[in-house]
Design a protein around this motif. Sequence first.
Motif, PDB file in Angstrom:
ATOM      1  N   CYS A  47      -2.728   6.135  10.527  1.00 32.15           N
ATOM      2  CA  CYS A  47      -1.543   6.936  10.228  1.00 32.15           C
ATOM      3  C   CYS A  47      -0.357   6.110   9.761  1.00 32.15           C
ATOM      4  O   CYS A  47       0.736   6.670   9.562  1.00 32.15           O
ATOM      5  N   SER A  48      -0.530   4.814   9.503  1.00 23.69           N
ATOM      6  CA  SER A  48       0.516   4.069   8.794  1.00 23.69           C
ATOM      7  C   SER A  48       0.694   4.597   7.377  1.00 23.69           C
ATOM      8  O   SER A  48       1.703   4.297   6.730  1.00 23.69           O
ATOM      9  N   ILE A  49      -0.262   5.399   6.879  1.00 29.69           N
ATOM     10  CA  ILE A  49      -0.092   5.993   5.551  1.00 29.69           C
ATOM     11  C   ILE A  49       1.106   6.934   5.503  1.00 29.69           C
ATOM     12  O   ILE A  49       1.565   7.285   4.404  1.00 29.69           O
ATOM     13  N   LEU A  50       1.650   7.327   6.663  1.00 23.82           N
ATOM     14  CA  LEU A  50       2.835   8.179   6.654  1.00 23.82           C
ATOM     15  C   LEU A  50       4.013   7.466   5.992  1.00 23.82           C
ATOM     16  O   LEU A  50       4.908   8.127   5.460  1.00 23.82           O
ATOM     17  N   LEU A  51       4.023   6.123   5.964  1.00 23.87           N
ATOM     18  CA  LEU A  51       5.093   5.394   5.278  1.00 23.87           C
ATOM     19  C   LEU A  51       5.063   5.699   3.783  1.00 23.87           C
ATOM     20  O   LEU A  51       6.089   6.025   3.177  1.00 23.87           O
ATOM     21  N   GLY A  52       3.893   5.583   3.175  1.00 25.26           N
ATOM     22  CA  GLY A  52       3.779   5.859   1.742  1.00 25.26           C
ATOM     23  C   GLY A  52       4.027   7.314   1.412  1.00 25.26           C
ATOM     24  O   GLY A  52       4.630   7.644   0.382  1.00 25.26           O
ATOM     25  N   ILE A  53       3.553   8.189   2.275  1.00 25.37           N
ATOM     26  CA  ILE A  53       3.784   9.619   2.070  1.00 25.37           C
ATOM     27  C   ILE A  53       5.271   9.912   2.126  1.00 25.37           C
ATOM     28  O   ILE A  53       5.827  10.605   1.250  1.00 25.37           O
ATOM     29  N   GLY A  54       5.945   9.401   3.148  1.00 23.39           N
ATOM     30  CA  GLY A  54       7.377   9.623   3.269  1.00 23.39           C
ATOM     31  C   GLY A  54       8.147   9.026   2.114  1.00 23.39           C
ATOM     32  O   GLY A  54       9.121   9.626   1.625  1.00 23.39           O
ATOM     33  N   LEU A  55       7.724   7.859   1.651  1.00 19.14           N
ATOM     34  CA  LEU A  55       8.381   7.228   0.515  1.00 19.14           C
ATOM     35  C   LEU A  55       8.250   8.101  -0.728  1.00 19.14           C
ATOM     36  O   LEU A  55       9.211   8.271  -1.492  1.00 19.14           O
ATOM     37  N   ALA A  56       7.078   8.687  -0.929  1.00 17.93           N
ATOM     38  CA  ALA A  56       6.881   9.583  -2.078  1.00 17.93           C
ATOM     39  C   ALA A  56       7.785  10.796  -1.992  1.00 17.93           C
ATOM     40  O   ALA A  56       8.410  11.205  -2.984  1.00 17.93           O
ATOM     41  N   LEU A  57       7.873  11.391  -0.805  1.00 12.21           N
ATOM     42  CA  LEU A  57       8.680  12.597  -0.662  1.00 12.21           C
ATOM     43  C   LEU A  57      10.165  12.287  -0.766  1.00 12.21           C
ATOM     44  O   LEU A  57      10.941  13.103  -1.269  1.00 12.21           O
ATOM     45  N   ALA A  58      10.570  11.090  -0.310  1.00 14.94           N
ATOM     46  CA  ALA A  58      11.968  10.692  -0.454  1.00 14.94           C
ATOM     47  C   ALA A  58      12.324  10.496  -1.918  1.00 14.94           C
ATOM     48  O   ALA A  58      13.434  10.803  -2.344  1.00 14.94           O
TER      49      ALA A  58
ATOM     50  N   HIS B 137       0.839  -1.206   0.000  1.00 18.71           N
ATOM     51  CA  HIS B 137       0.000   0.000   0.000  1.00 18.71           C
ATOM     52  C   HIS B 137       0.874   1.257   0.000  1.00 18.71           C
ATOM     53  O   HIS B 137       0.573   2.237  -0.704  1.00 18.71           O
ATOM     54  N   ALA B 138       1.960   1.246   0.764  1.00 15.48           N
ATOM     55  CA  ALA B 138       2.856   2.400   0.812  1.00 15.48           C
ATOM     56  C   ALA B 138       3.444   2.698  -0.557  1.00 15.48           C
ATOM     57  O   ALA B 138       3.522   3.864  -0.974  1.00 15.48           O
ATOM     58  N   ARG B 139       3.853   1.674  -1.264  1.00 21.01           N
ATOM     59  CA  ARG B 139       4.425   1.884  -2.601  1.00 21.01           C
ATOM     60  C   ARG B 139       3.393   2.448  -3.566  1.00 21.01           C
ATOM     61  O   ARG B 139       3.684   3.357  -4.356  1.00 21.01           O
ATOM     62  N   ARG B 140       2.177   1.921  -3.515  1.00 17.59           N
ATOM     63  CA  ARG B 140       1.150   2.411  -4.440  1.00 17.59           C
ATOM     64  C   ARG B 140       0.706   3.829  -4.088  1.00 17.59           C
ATOM     65  O   ARG B 140       0.455   4.657  -4.973  1.00 17.59           O
ATOM     66  N   LEU B 141       0.624   4.133  -2.790  1.00 14.97           N
ATOM     67  CA  LEU B 141       0.308   5.491  -2.380  1.00 14.97           C
ATOM     68  C   LEU B 141       1.415   6.447  -2.812  1.00 14.97           C
ATOM     69  O   LEU B 141       1.150   7.552  -3.304  1.00 14.97           O
ATOM     70  N   ALA B 142       2.667   6.031  -2.654  1.00 12.30           N
ATOM     71  CA  ALA B 142       3.791   6.869  -3.057  1.00 12.30           C
ATOM     72  C   ALA B 142       3.750   7.163  -4.554  1.00 12.30           C
ATOM     73  O   ALA B 142       3.996   8.297  -4.981  1.00 12.30           O
ATOM     74  N   ASP B 143       3.434   6.166  -5.357  1.00 10.78           N
ATOM     75  CA  ASP B 143       3.361   6.376  -6.806  1.00 10.78           C
ATOM     76  C   ASP B 143       2.277   7.388  -7.162  1.00 10.78           C
ATOM     77  O   ASP B 143       2.476   8.259  -8.010  1.00 10.78           O
ATOM     78  N   ARG B 144       1.118   7.293  -6.510  1.00 12.80           N
ATOM     79  CA  ARG B 144       0.031   8.234  -6.797  1.00 12.80           C
ATOM     80  C   ARG B 144       0.413   9.648  -6.348  1.00 12.80           C
ATOM     81  O   ARG B 144       0.161  10.621  -7.067  1.00 12.80           O
ATOM     82  N   LEU B 145       1.008   9.755  -5.182  1.00 14.04           N
ATOM     83  CA  LEU B 145       1.412  11.067  -4.697  1.00 14.04           C
ATOM     84  C   LEU B 145       2.488  11.679  -5.585  1.00 14.04           C
ATOM     85  O   LEU B 145       2.496  12.895  -5.808  1.00 14.04           O
ATOM     86  N   ASP B 146       3.369  10.848  -6.085  1.00  9.91           N
ATOM     87  CA  ASP B 146       4.407  11.355  -6.978  1.00  9.91           C
ATOM     88  C   ASP B 146       3.782  11.997  -8.217  1.00  9.91           C
ATOM     89  O   ASP B 146       4.216  13.075  -8.654  1.00  9.91           O
ATOM     90  N   ARG B 147       2.723  11.389  -8.747  1.00 16.28           N
ATOM     91  CA  ARG B 147       2.046  11.954  -9.924  1.00 16.28           C
ATOM     92  C   ARG B 147       1.356  13.270  -9.576  1.00 16.28           C
ATOM     93  O   ARG B 147       1.357  14.214 -10.370  1.00 16.28           O
ATOM     94  N   VAL B 148       0.741  13.329  -8.385  1.00 13.26           N
ATOM     95  CA  VAL B 148       0.090  14.572  -7.955  1.00 13.26           C
ATOM     96  C   VAL B 148       1.113  15.696  -7.832  1.00 13.26           C
ATOM     97  O   VAL B 148       0.891  16.820  -8.307  1.00 13.26           O
ATOM     98  N   LEU B 149       2.245  15.398  -7.219  1.00 15.56           N
ATOM     99  CA  LEU B 149       3.276  16.413  -7.034  1.00 15.56           C
ATOM    100  C   LEU B 149       3.893  16.823  -8.369  1.00 15.56           C
ATOM    101  O   LEU B 149       4.176  18.012  -8.594  1.00 15.56           O
TER     102      LEU B 149
END
Length: 300
Positions: A104-115, A79-91
């Motif tokens: 708040c485990s979604i912070l993993l995917g968010i952090g992965l996107a920002l990294a 889920h973190a990887r897929r959330l990161a991919d979507r956030l990367d497209r938004v950004l």
Amino acid sequence: MQVIAFLSAPTGLGLRPPVPGSIPGTSKAPEALREAGLADRLLENHARDAGVIIPGRYVDDDATRPAGHVRNEKAMIDHARRLADRLDRVLEAGDTPLVIGGDCSILLGIGLALAKHSRSGLVHVDGHTDFRHPGNSDECASVAGEDLAAAVKMHWPAISNIDDKGPYFAPGRAAHIGHRENDEHAEEARQALGLVISAREATTAAPEDLAERAHAIAGAGYWLQIDVDVLDPAVMPAVDSPDPGGLDANELIALLEQLAPRAIGASVTVFDPDLDPEGGYALLVMNIIVSGLSRLGAAN
């Protein structure tokens, strides 16, 4: 004009089951908030709907999970990887993401996107430090109580160093606001992070002063993570771990109004619709989001 792109992340993977064999209700939060009118209110303010990231199946594996692993670890990493991919497209599109959880485990995917995209600071507004980790507890299992530690790479590598991207946020650029005075990990968090402010201090300080202290640590373009259990349970009991001594709704809105403009994005987590049968607390969360985050990203 800055466009807010709101994204649903309906996961409960980071929480313990309310009773053995059951599933946490936080996964219902994005739809409950949509039913309360959140999507309509955001669209009226020229936001756009960026879709949903569906989590994998929640499994109560307490009886079978081997040591050194958290609940739902494989599904959470996916889920973190897929959330990161979507956030990367938004950004990449130049929009400001607003992620509606879920826990708040979604912070993993968010952090992965920002990294992956460009590292940023973090302002973590939460009723708990969420700083439990293998170095201070033998009970690590639920990432929703460990997300901040994992985000700064103080947890097992499987979750704190996904794809070798950890730490997702540099500890010195992480600011936490809102824990209760009896939080057992507050002192360690204070030593490890750039800034740690309790709920008691937050309720006595001016919101603009709190925000300036957070800005000084997190820098420009930080991520803003809001766990609604920062609210006092007299105001918001529909959360997994309600603890007395939190902020009231107006105090939280005033703080978010100061923090939101300089944020690169935000996430709102841990509202549990199963504890809100009449829907009144969903309306409260919706109003906090619309009022407190209306200028999200406006200063960037």
